[in-house]
Design an enzyme around this catalytic site. Structure first.
Site, PDB file in Angstrom:
ATOM      1  N   ASP A 241       0.817  -1.208   0.000  1.00  0.00           N
ATOM      2  CA  ASP A 241       0.000   0.000   0.000  1.00  0.00           C
ATOM      3  C   ASP A 241       0.858   1.269   0.000  1.00  0.00           C
ATOM      4  OD1 ASP A 241      -2.181   1.692   0.143  1.00  0.00           O
ATOM      5  OD2 ASP A 241      -2.322   1.553   2.322  1.00  0.00           O
TER       6      ASP A 241
ATOM      7  N   GLU B  71       3.806  -7.363   7.722  1.00  0.00           N
ATOM      8  CA  GLU B  71       2.493  -7.932   7.406  1.00  0.00           C
ATOM      9  C   GLU B  71       2.548  -9.115   6.437  1.00  0.00           C
ATOM     10  OE1 GLU B  71      -0.304  -4.892   6.295  1.00  0.00           O
ATOM     11  OE2 GLU B  71      -0.502  -4.220   8.370  1.00  0.00           O
TER      12      GLU B  71
ATOM     13  N   TYR C 187      -6.044  -2.105  13.353  1.00  0.00           N
ATOM     14  CA  TYR C 187      -6.923  -1.036  12.886  1.00  0.00           C
ATOM     15  C   TYR C 187      -8.356  -1.235  13.375  1.00  0.00           C
ATOM     16  CZ  TYR C 187      -3.095   0.530   9.914  1.00  0.00           C
ATOM     17  OH  TYR C 187      -1.887   1.000   9.462  1.00  0.00           O
TER      18      TYR C 187
ATOM     19  N   GLU D 158       1.669  -0.076  13.828  1.00  0.00           N
ATOM     20  CA  GLU D 158       0.688   0.651  13.016  1.00  0.00           C
ATOM     21  C   GLU D 158      -0.641   0.694  13.756  1.00  0.00           C
ATOM     22  OE1 GLU D 158       0.087  -0.417   8.920  1.00  0.00           O
ATOM     23  OE2 GLU D 158       2.223  -0.802   8.557  1.00  0.00           O
TER      24      GLU D 158
END
Length: 608
Positions: A167, A419, A475, A513
């Site tokens: 990303d 990730e 998230y 993150e």
């Protein structure tokens, strides 16, 4: 000369360094006809292009900005006659993602890996007291054996198109400084230091590698005062009343290495070194034996116009903003940064988690989204036919990163992957190879970690057993259970954290993150997702969770600043999770963080 440049190039009595940065000539080569067509000697058609910089954002047409395939740079450089008898090389800070280097039409080296330096040895090719021609054939295509991973497809119009499995935007070009170097035939090739503290003194064990047999000595200077001396390629430097390197209180000594032949200095190399220790003990990060709570950012090398190209003005602004907000740490997501950033971190007293470009290790063009929803493609990434070659490339990048950055006081840990899809059977063998390698080659034996994606939980992650500390990308409240569901997000978050408590076995955890996309123009009362108000509510929830668990010893929010990504319906001209805009101006959340981080003690939670 091999093409691995370990030492940062610097002038000395025996060494010469000339910058080749500036306006080069540039051309696309979509049919890959340049080699056979003699482009290594002269580009038939070209435009000017600044170096260092990404080429992408200078163009006003989309095909050029999104270009995928071969492309060329060329320039000319002068080699003075007094350099005869030395080894001459062109040193590239990075070329993304692969490069073939030609001097006077002769191919002198090739390199793959877009985020680490390499040398092109040209001693036997250059003409002295004349200008010489330098050409670079580069390529930015993606595949599944490279770091970072992705794929390259062909559109209906015949144009190649890069599809990242990551990303951030696939910027390409000569991204970091290019230097012409003249080095003595016998020289220092590498050196390493390991620090230990004894009361008010420090002992620095060192190892120097040379390509000859002459005597080596090393001196340590505090300003103009010599405070330590040792002879030999290995030894220990004893420094009394040592001035330690600390967070926001950096102190650097000047280490000067010399090769001597009697009274003659054969080679001299100097580097600024901070003396400090870093370890994990009793669930805490200890800097010089004292607990430190990490707070800061995941970042990107990303800015307007120059893309991923090194820009010292932007670097300076970033450090000033990080000081203002109260940060003390950042992760080099998702690749090693330019060496100049580490030098500034050494000068400013910032901590760095250094990350190899192992990102996109999941077979999904939108893996960051699919993974966080828990419905990524069920493909065992580490059981593919491409895995053996990927592992070799991964090992090479890890070795180069550690060898380049091992002496920086600012670098406190290695991040081996970001990730990855790591719930399948092949994960353990792949991870063990890399984590063992990092420990083997790092003289300081820094802690090792990797950033764990949301679908990897304490009960199913096959990689977390190898990490010295756990790094979570989470998230809750954004990709899952956002908006009014944030109350359920917090409950789910706490349930997962309770599970991690059982799996840590005394290891600390940090968050590498967490964040919410926010448009700086959006204000809404009551809040909605994408508004600045919601970003602060999201952050408050996350921080409440962090503060509830004594084993959480750091928070690196995603992201420092808005950054460019591949276009798509999930992104509004890039990722907008920045605490600062892409132009380095504060969103409301920046003041939120400043209020939190400037009041947290450096040893926050150390007594728990």
């Amino acid at each position: 000369m091999e093409n691995k440049s370990l030492l940062y190039p610097c002038d000395s009595g025996s060494r010469r360094v000339v910058s080749l940065d500036g306006m080069w000539r540039f051309a696309f080569d979509p049919e890959s006809k340049g080699v056979d067509g003699g482009w290594a000697l002269h580009l038939p058609e070209s435009i000017t292009m600044p170096v260092p910089a990404s080429f992408c954002d200078f163009f006003t047409d989309k095909e050029s900005r999104e270009y995928c395939g071969d492309f060329w740079y060329e320039t000319d450089f002068f080699v003075p006659g007094e350099w005869e008898g030395k080894d001459i090389a062109v040193r590239f800070g990075s070329v993304t993602h692969r490069a073939r280097i030609f001097v006077n039409g002769v191919e002198v080296t090739a390199h793959e890996g877009g985020f680490l330096p390499f040398d092109a040895a040209v001693t036997d090719i250059v003409r002295y007291n004349q200008f010489n021609h330098l050409a670079v054939l580069a390529n930015n295509e993606l595949n599944e054996t490279m770091l970072p991973a992705g794929r390259t497809t062909t559109l209906s119009n015949g144009k190649k198109f890069a599809t990242p499995y990551f990303d951030f935007y696939n910027y390409a070009g000569i991204h970091r400084p290019v230097k012409l170097t003249a080095l003595p035939k016998e020289r220092v090739l590498d050196f390493s230091v390991v620090h230990s503290l004894n009361g008010t003194a420090a002992d620095v064990a060192y190892t120097v590698t040379t390509n000859g047999e002459h005597n080596v000595c090393i001196d340590v200077f505090d300003g103009c005062e010599k405070v330590a001396h040792a002879d030999g390629k290995t030894g220990t430097l004893h420094i009394d009343n040592v001035k330690l390197w600390n967070v926001h209180a950096a102190y650097l000594y000047n280490f000067v290495i010399r090769i001597t032949d009697g009274e003659t200095v054969v080679d001299e190399y100097a580097e600024k070194i901070g003396i400090r220790t870093f370890e994990i003990k009793d669930g805490n990060f200890l800097l010089n034996g004292k607990p430190v709570y990490l707070r800061g950012f995941g970042k990107h090398e990303d800015a307007d116009l120059r893309g991923r190209g090194l820009d010292l003005a932007t670097v300076k602004r970033d450090y000033e903003l990080m000081k203002w907000i109260g940060a003390n740490c950042f992760r080099t997501s998702h690749y090693p940064y330019a060496e100049e950033l580490y030098q500034m971190a050494d000068e400013e007293g910032f901590l760095i988690i250094d990350e190899v470009p192992a990102v996109g290790f999941m077979e999904s063009a939108m893996n960051f989204l699919a993974a966080n929803q828990g419905n990524g493609k069920k493909v065992g990434w580490f059981e593919k036919e491409t895995t053996p070659q990927l592992l070799e490339n991964h090992k090479a990048a890890l070795i180069d990163m550690i060898n380049r950055d091992k002496n920086h006081a600012s670098v406190i840990a290695w991040s081996i992957l970001n990730e990855p899809q790591c719930t399948s059977e092949g994960t353990e063998a792949y991870f063990k190879t890399l984590f063992d390698l990092a420990h083997e080659i790092d003289p300081q034996k820094r802690p090792r970690t990797y950033a764990i994606v949301m679908m990897s939980l304490p009960h199913n992650s096959k990689g977390q057993q190898f990490a010295d500390f756990i790094s979570l990308n989470r998230y809750y409240g954004w990709y899952v259970m956002g908006g009014m569901s944030i109350v359920d997000a917090e409950a789910a978050f706490r349930k997962e954290m309770d599970g991690w408590r059982m799996a840590l076995h005394g290891r600390p955890m940090i968050f590498t993150e967490y964040g919410a996309d926010t448009m700086p123009s959006e204000h809404k009362l009551p809040s909605v997702m994408w508004s600045q108000e919601y970003q602060n509510e999201y952050l408050d929830m996350n921080h409440a969770v962090f503060d509830s668990y004594e084993f959480v010893k750091g928070e690196l929010v995603w992201n420092f600043a808005d950054f460019q990504t591949t276009e798509g319906i999930m992104r509004v001209n890039g990722n907008k999770k920045g605490i600062f805009t892409r132009q380095r101006q504060p969103k409301d959340a920046a003041f939120h963080f400043r209020a939190r981080w400037t009041t947290l003690p450096l040893d926050f939670k150390a007594d728990k």
